[in-house]
Every structure is written in C-alpha cells, then in structure tokens.
Motif scaffolding. Structure first.
Motif, PDB file in Angstrom:
ATOM      1  N   ARG A 165     -11.967  40.918 -20.699  1.00 46.47           N
ATOM      2  CA  ARG A 165     -11.821  39.468 -21.179  1.00 46.47           C
ATOM      3  C   ARG A 165     -10.418  38.889 -20.966  1.00 46.47           C
ATOM      4  NH1 ARG A 165     -10.724  41.325 -26.895  1.00 46.47           N
ATOM      5  NH2 ARG A 165     -12.509  42.249 -26.286  1.00 46.47           N
ATOM      6  N   LEU A 166      -9.284  39.136 -20.751  1.00 43.48           N
ATOM      7  CA  LEU A 166      -8.197  38.629 -20.301  1.00 43.48           C
ATOM      8  C   LEU A 166      -8.946  38.068 -19.282  1.00 43.48           C
ATOM      9  CD1 LEU A 166      -4.864  37.606 -20.167  1.00 43.48           C
ATOM     10  CD2 LEU A 166      -4.879  40.278 -19.352  1.00 43.48           C
ATOM     11  N   ARG A 176     -11.317  37.054 -17.869  1.00 43.25           N
ATOM     12  CA  ARG A 176     -12.273  35.373 -17.763  1.00 43.25           C
ATOM     13  C   ARG A 176     -11.193  34.511 -18.799  1.00 43.25           C
ATOM     14  NH1 ARG A 176     -16.583  39.017 -19.938  1.00 43.25           N
ATOM     15  NH2 ARG A 176     -15.829  38.787 -21.706  1.00 43.25           N
ATOM     16  N   GLU A 177     -10.847  34.658 -19.607  1.00 43.74           N
ATOM     17  CA  GLU A 177     -10.019  33.821 -19.933  1.00 43.74           C
ATOM     18  C   GLU A 177      -9.222  33.029 -18.947  1.00 43.74           C
ATOM     19  OE1 GLU A 177      -7.902  35.059 -23.697  1.00 43.74           O
ATOM     20  OE2 GLU A 177      -6.445  34.474 -22.692  1.00 43.74           O
ATOM     21  N   ASP A 189     -11.361  31.416 -16.986  1.00 34.08           N
ATOM     22  CA  ASP A 189     -11.870  29.603 -18.148  1.00 34.08           C
ATOM     23  C   ASP A 189     -10.110  28.723 -18.107  1.00 34.08           C
ATOM     24  OD1 ASP A 189     -13.954  30.686 -18.389  1.00 34.08           O
ATOM     25  OD2 ASP A 189     -13.369  31.622 -20.148  1.00 34.08           O
ATOM     26  N   ASP A 190      -9.140  28.714 -18.674  1.00 27.90           N
ATOM     27  CA  ASP A 190      -7.969  28.629 -17.894  1.00 27.90           C
ATOM     28  C   ASP A 190      -7.933  27.689 -17.014  1.00 27.90           C
ATOM     29  OD1 ASP A 190      -8.831  29.594 -20.669  1.00 27.90           O
ATOM     30  OD2 ASP A 190      -6.218  30.450 -21.234  1.00 27.90           O
TER      31      ASP A 190
END
Lengths: 273, 281, 278
Positions: free
Chosen positions: B207-208, B210-211, B214-215
């Motif tokens: 998840r990290l 992917r984040e 995205d950021d």
C-alpha cells in the motif's frame, strides 16, 4: 464414529529464561491450544511469524515438552508414554521440515539418509533396506541412482522429495509437515504439494501441515486452525473458514493475501495518469 | 504484438529504458554462462512495472545492472541503458555513485541485513541526504524524522533514536523505503522487498509503495516471484525465464489471457486462496 | 551442475600432498632412525668437536663431537611422538568435552566450559611447566602436559561447531526418528564438526613440536643425552658465533615440520568442505 487420531487439549508452552531466548520472564509461545484431527484427514495450521505454529508442531513431534496440556495420539498420552512405547511413537509420527538445505546431514549419501530410520528401528536386513530405499525413491519420482548422491547435488525440490521419502519410509500413520514448500519456486512447490497429497492418499496418512501461506493451506487441508500470538483464534472446515471467516484477525489475514485469481473478478483500476 | 501502454507518454522518454541487455557470468571451468539474454524493458514515469520470474530467471541481475551493482563475476556483454533519456553506459563509477540513491533507489529483500546494526535508524535514513545534499547531521536527522513519518512509522521522534534491532521486520523494511525516498528518486528498484515479511505487513508495504507512486509519480521496478503481489500492485508485467523475457503486457491481460506457456504454467502452479481449483502440475 | 569426478584433481590436493611429503620424510627418518643415521647419536668423538659440515659429517658435529645429522634424525622420533600423542590427547578429550557440553547444555555446559576457561587463562608454556613440575620430568609427561594444554582449544572449537550443527534440521530429524544420543553424536554431529577439528589438530601438531622444543630448551622435556630438536637448539645457543649450524639445523627441522603440518591443515580445511566436492 471415527475416532480422532490426534487430540490436543489445553496445550501450552512457556519458554523460561534460557541462553537462546531473549525474553527474561517466560515467553508464552503457545497458549491453551485444543485441536483434534480425525484419522486420514489433514489439519492446516496457518499463522504469521511468532504465532507459535512451529512450536506447536515440535511439541506434537515430542521434540519439546509442553508446559501444560496433553497430546493424545491414538488415544495414548504422549507425555506419559512408557519408555518402550517411545520407539513405536517415533515410528508412527514422522516430520517433514522446512529448509531443504539443512534437512540432511551433508556428509551422508541420500541412501544412507533414507536407510537411517530403518536401521534405528532394526527393520529388515541390508538387502531389504536397499530395496526399500530404491522403491521409495521411485515412489517420490527420483531415479534409483540418486541413493549414491550427496544432498548438495540435489535441487531444492528434489531434496523435499527425499524428505517426503524419509518421512514415510517407516510406514507411519501420521506425518507432520512444517512449511515444506516455503523455500521452493512455485512450479516446484506445485509438484511437491501434489506428491504430498498423493502420498497421503496412497498411505492413508493423518497429517498436520503448518504454513504461513494461506493459499497452500487451502490446497492441502481438510480443516484449518488460524493461530496468532500462540493462540488458535479460529478453527473449522477449510472452506468455511476461507469463505466465511468469523474472526476479525482471520478476515484481515485473508484480505491481506495478494491473490492473482482475484484479478479476474476485480473491476479494472483506472490508471492514474 | 504488444498492446498499447497506458503510462507511455507520446514523444516522451521512459524513466528507464533497457535495450538488448545481455549479462554473462564467468566460470572457472567452461564457457561463460549467459544469465541475462537480450532483455529489453521500459519503465515510464508514474508506472509500477513488475518483473516476475523464478530463481535463476535473471530478474535480479537485470535490475541490478541498471544501478551497475553487478557481482564481480558478472559482466554486461551487450546492450544499452538509458535513465531519463541519457545513456548509463559510458558513465564512470563516480558518476554512477552520484546517481545511486539520488535518482535511483534500491529497496533490497532483507532489510535487517541491509541496515547497519551499530547505527541509529535516524542516522541511516538521513545518510543519503548527508552524502548527496551535504546536509548537516542535525538537518539530516530532522529530515529522517519526516521520512519515517511519511512511511507511517509512529512516534518518529523516538524511533530515529533507536537501533535496527529494535524495529520489527515490517518497520525495518519501511525504514529502508524511507531511506530510498530521501532524495526523491525518479526510479525505485524494489527487489523482492516483501518476501521476508508476514502477509499483513506485506499488505502495508505494498500500500505504501502504491501511495508513493500516486503522490510523487515515482517509477517503480518491482521484482518478485509472487504472482499475487504483481496482481496487487503492478501496471505492466514482464515475465522472465532462464534470462529471457518470455512475455510482457498489461497486468490484467497477463493474468486473464496469458500468451506464453510458461506464464500459463506459473498461473496454474500458483495456489489461490479464493479459487478452490486445485493447482496443476 | 553435477560433474563426474574424472581422475585425480592435483590442484585441490597440492597443499596436503606437499605438507604430507615433508611430514612423510620426517616420519620415515623417525621410524628408521637407527638404519638411516650414519652414526650413533650418543657416540662422543673428542677429536672432532664443533666441526663444520664436511663429507664425514654432512651437518657437522656438536660440542661433544656427536654427529648432528644422526642426532637430528633420532630427535625426529621424539618430536613426532610428542606431536602425535599430544595432539591426540587434545583432540580426543577436547572434542569429548566440547561435544558433551554443547549437546547436554545447561549446567553441564556451564561447569565444563568454566573449567576450560580456567585452563585457558594460563599461558600455554606456563601451564605446561606447572604440569611438568607436578607430573615429574619425563618425555611421556611432556606429551601429556602438552596434550592437556591443547584440551581447552579443542573443546571450545568442538563446542562451537556442535552448537551450530545442533541447530540443523537433520539433527532434529534424527531425534524425530528415534535415534539415541550416541548415534546422534557419532553419526550426525561428529562427521560434521570433524573438519575444523582436524585442521586444528594439524596446527596442534606443529604447536606441539614447538612446545616440546621449548620444554626441552628449559630442560623439562627430553633428557640429555637423548636428542630432541629443542634441547639441541638449546645447546646450539651457547655456540651461536663459533658453530651456527648447531642451532640452524634443529631450527630448520622444527621449521620444516611446522610448515608441513600447517600445509596439511590448510589443505584439509579446503578438502573437507563438503560443498566444494563438486
């Protein structure tokens, strides 16, 4: 009514302060575990690191002594077993360990490794032992001349085949497997799981299969117990647990597994560009 | 035929482009062993690319070659590599060192082995900043605190003071990611970063990652043997076997309509927790 | 890749063979000393004292006119005996103590290893001298004393190696199939800790020769007129300027044998690694 082959009742293990354990005041590795395995079935034990699943297995194998609770195998209390029954117990219950690299004495040939259980239990003579080794190698899909090889000449998958052969050479009724495929590539893992299943069916084995891999557990087990921090948080039929988990941790665990098969049913994520 | 690629920018340049890369291992006896054979791959900005393969497929060597961190006995015999349009081929070792950590970050498999047990986490996470941006130790420490926060490590003020062994496996891996993020790299190469982790922790790390994409629009090259992780994370997938890429394509298509027999075999061999279909041999 | 071993791989064996040749020659000298030596090691010849090497005496003569070549050859007997017996005492008892300590652990381990540390805390030569003083001066006692000096080293090595092997799954597997302690120790543990111990034994051989020389030098080892490399060196010390061959010859003998055993040790370490048997 089928009698349960393995019954665990209130089993606990507390490791006291020892050289190799950091905890100074007793580390509770397994806490009050009660489970049973009917004859001919496979219980999967799943859990993350530190869940106590391997400790539990080692207690059933008789390698470590439980702090409290009882282990009944064929109705007999393992802890109160008379000495002369211990050899029978060893014959009946066999392990398959995780790490193919350290499972075998590197100085012995595969043949010597497979003969050892027969020698220890005084079964057969030179000739019959050799025949039995060859037959077993064949059963697990290895050529007979592998008996002359040393462990380091075998691939990880071949070593696990030998591990299965060694586990069943005494014709046990119970096989306890601790992460037997976690060090293998998936294509090899599939073969070893298949061999495990086939062997279990052919020999009518009762087994316990410990793994951190939920998908593998689902493939091989009839019933499953989910462990966390030494406790069993949920246990039941494998399909029930996986399709309808009741415990919150079980649910979190199942949700956390990245699953390729889910892609097919998942709506497409919109690319962020 | 290769299908259109969602992240490819028309007329733009990929973050990393590898063309016809071959790597050989010198052996004491016999001929050199070709471990990577004419591999070509692209990673576009904002894209997470998965390289999947079993042991011996050459996936790790391919990715390490982009940082020129190959083991001594391995050598690149042909091929070109471009980072953001500029060739990596004729760079000196010194220039490569400037790139590492700055524009390309590596997240290794075993965080515990990659962290120095005698140095505090804060010092290590801030180290790239000290090395590349010339920040003072104190400023780097403060930056490290922010980085730990950005990878969701709670109480970063205290955590920077701790040593690696006081961190759990998941936290160590997140600290490694924080270290990788320190200089805002364009490309993160993650070599099986979750293989040693429990599934629940793995989910957090994925998840990290992917984040971060995205950021910041970071490109991520993710090397793994786990089809499930690829399905969870990647946009584009390369399947490697015996040093070659046997198939590439968008993640979804690879899983729904694999074209190469090997990809099909991998899919069949990987057990699923949802699909009761038994694995095939 | 599995390769068939075709023929003899000279390169892998060269260290052991070189060392073995040196030690082999010394052993032959030791065993056949009375037949090889041109003179008796005890015969005095007052007219031929401190003679430099010549056709009659290839390595010269000592202060009593004895033939040095003959004495060196005879001295090899004592040195080799000391080396083998002392190293064997150290190897056998040290391994026994180390394996028992690691295998049973707990209080057994604690007591045994503290005892070993007590022995270890003395400088080797001092310990040997103290032991000799209490056992009495004789060459057999020198061997025993030197052997005892070696025990702590071997026991630590054996214990450390056993601890590593005990963690291997094959030991657990052996227990799980019902193997007894004895069989586990002899079948599973000993073969896997033997390699470092044999390497250590080769080093101990050379060290034993040095220690025996030192004890003889101090007058605690072989008693004159019995020749040993140590007491010959001791004698030579007094004639360093007039007759350097008196010290060079035993010094060279000690050097060669130490070199030989060390080469064997290094070679064994490489050869005994099962993973290198490809």
């Amino acid at each position: 009514m089928s009698r349960d082959k393995i019954v665990l009742d209130g089993l606990s293990k507390v490791f006291q302060q020892r050289r190799f354990f950091r905890a100074s005041d007793g580390l509770v590795a397994v806490s009050d575990v009660s489970l049973s395995v009917p004859s001919g079935q496979t219980l999967g034990i799943v859990g993350e690191s530190g869940s106590g699943k391997s400790t539990l297995l080692r207690m059933i194998l008789g390698l470590i002594r439980p702090t409290s609770g009882t282990i009944l195998i064929d109705g007999q209390d393992v802890a109160r077993m008379p000495r002369h029954d211990e050899k029978d117990f060893r014959r009946k219950v066999q392990p398959i360990f995780q790490n193919p690299a350290s499972s075998f004495n590197p100085r012995q040939t595969i043949g010597a490794i497979l003969r050892a259980p027969l020698e220890v239990h005084g079964i057969g003579d030179r000739h019959s032992r050799r025949d039995r080794v060859v037959a077993l190698l064949e059963q697990v899909g290895l050529p007979a001349d592998y008996a002359k090889r040393h462990p380091h000449q075998l691939s990880g998958g071949q070593k696990q085949r030998v591990a299965i052969a060694r586990a069943v050479i005494l014709k046990p009724s119970i096989v306890l497997a601790d992460e037997p495929t976690s060090a293998l590539d998936v294509s090899v893992q599939a073969q070893i799981l298949d061999l495990f299943r086939r062997t279990r069916e052919e020999m009518g084995l009762t087994s316990i299969f410990v793994s951190h891999n939920l998908a593998v557990i689902r493939q091989v087990s009839d019933t499953v117990a989910v462990m966390r921090l030494g406790r069993v948080v949920e246990a039941g039929r494998v399909d029930d647990i996986f399709s309808n988990p009741q415990n919150e941790y079980t649910r979190a665990l199942i949700d956390a597994v990245p699953d390729h098969a889910a892609v097919i049913n998942r709506p497409e994520r919109i690319a962020t560009t | 035929m290769i299908e259109p690629r969602a992240h490819a920018v028309k007329g733009g340049t990929p973050t990393l482009r590898i063309r016809d890369l071959s790597i050989e291992f010198s052996r004491r006896r016999g001929d050199d062993l070709r471990v990577v054979d004419r591999v070509s791959l692209d990673i576009w900005p904002n894209e997470i690319v998965g390289v999947i393969g079993e042991s011996g497929s050459g996936k790790t060597l391919t990715s390490l070659s982009a940082m020129r961190l190959l083991p001594k006995r391995a050598r690149i015999v042909q091929g070109t590599m471009y980072l953001d349009g500029t060739s990596l081929h004729d760079r000196t070792e010194r220039q490569m060192r400037e790139l590492r950590g700055d524009r390309i970050a590596l997240i290794p498999q075993d965080a515990m082995q990659s962290l120095n047990p005698t140095l505090r986490i804060g010092r290590q996470v801030g180290e790239p900043l000290e090395l590349h941006s010339g920040l003072s130790v104190a400023a780097a420490r403060e930056a490290a605190r922010k980085l730990l926060q950005s990878v969701h490590i709670r109480q970063p003020e205290q955590r920077v003071q701790e040593f690696p062994h006081e961190f759990s496996g998941g936290m160590q891996q997140r600290a490694m990611i924080a270290m990788g993020l320190a200089l805002n790299p364009q490309l993160i190469i993650a070599d099986e970063p979750t293989t040693a982790l429990d599934v629940t922790v793995q989910a957090q790390v994925l998840r990290l990652l992917r984040e971060i994409r995205d950021d910041k629009g970071t490109s991520i090259l993710f090397i793994t043997h786990d089809l499930g992780v690829v399905a969870e994370l990647c946009d584009w997938v390369y399947v490697m076997r015996y040093g070659r890429i046997v198939e590439e394509g968008p993640m979804r298509r690879i899983f729904t309509e694999p074209r190469h027999d090997y990809t099909r075999m991998l899919l069949d061999a990987t057990p699923s927790i949802r699909d009761v279909r038994k694995v095939q041999v | 890749m599995i390769q068939v071993m075709n023929g003899f791989d000279w390169r892998r064996w060269r260290l052991v063979l070189t060392g073995g040749t040196i030690i082999g020659i010394i052993l032959i000298c030791a065993i056949f000393a009375p037949w090889i030596a041109p003179y008796s090691p005890y015969d005095l010849d007052v007219v031929a004292m401190l003679q430099p090497p010549s056709a009659a005496h290839p390595l010269g003569t000592d202060e009593l006119g004895r033939d040095i070549l003959s004495r060196i050859i005879h001295a090899a007997r004592i040195s080799m005996q000391v080396a083998f017996i002392a190293a064997s005492v150290g190897l056998v008892f040290g391994t026994l103590i180390g394996v028992v300590a690691a295998y049973f652990g707990g209080i057994v381990d604690l007591v045994l290893m503290r005892l070993m540390e007590l022995l270890f805390s003395f400088p080797a030569i001092l310990l040997a001298v103290v032991l000799m003083a209490s056992l009495g001066t004789s060459i057999l006692n020198a061997m025993i004393a030197i052997g005892i000096v070696f025990i702590p080293g071997f026991s630590r090595l054996a214990r450390a190696a056993t601890v590593v092997v005990l963690r291997e799954q094959y030991v657990e597997s052996a227990r799980a199939i019902g193997m007894g302690h004895g069989r586990i120790v002899f079948r599973e543990i000993l073969p896997n800790i033997l390699a470092p111990l044999l390497v250590e034994a080769a080093v101990a051989f050379s060290y034993a020769i040095l220690l025996e020389s030192a004890l003889s030098f101090l007058g605690l080892g072989a008693q004159p007129p019995e020749p040993s490399w140590g007491n010959m060196l001791n004698t030579g010390r007094g004639f360093m300027a007039q007759a350097p061959w008196l010290s060079i010859v035993p010094g060279a003998a000690i050097f060669l044998s130490v070199l030989g055993f060390n080469l064997i040790g290094d070679g064994l370490r490489d050869l005994l690694d099962p993973h290198m048997k490809e």
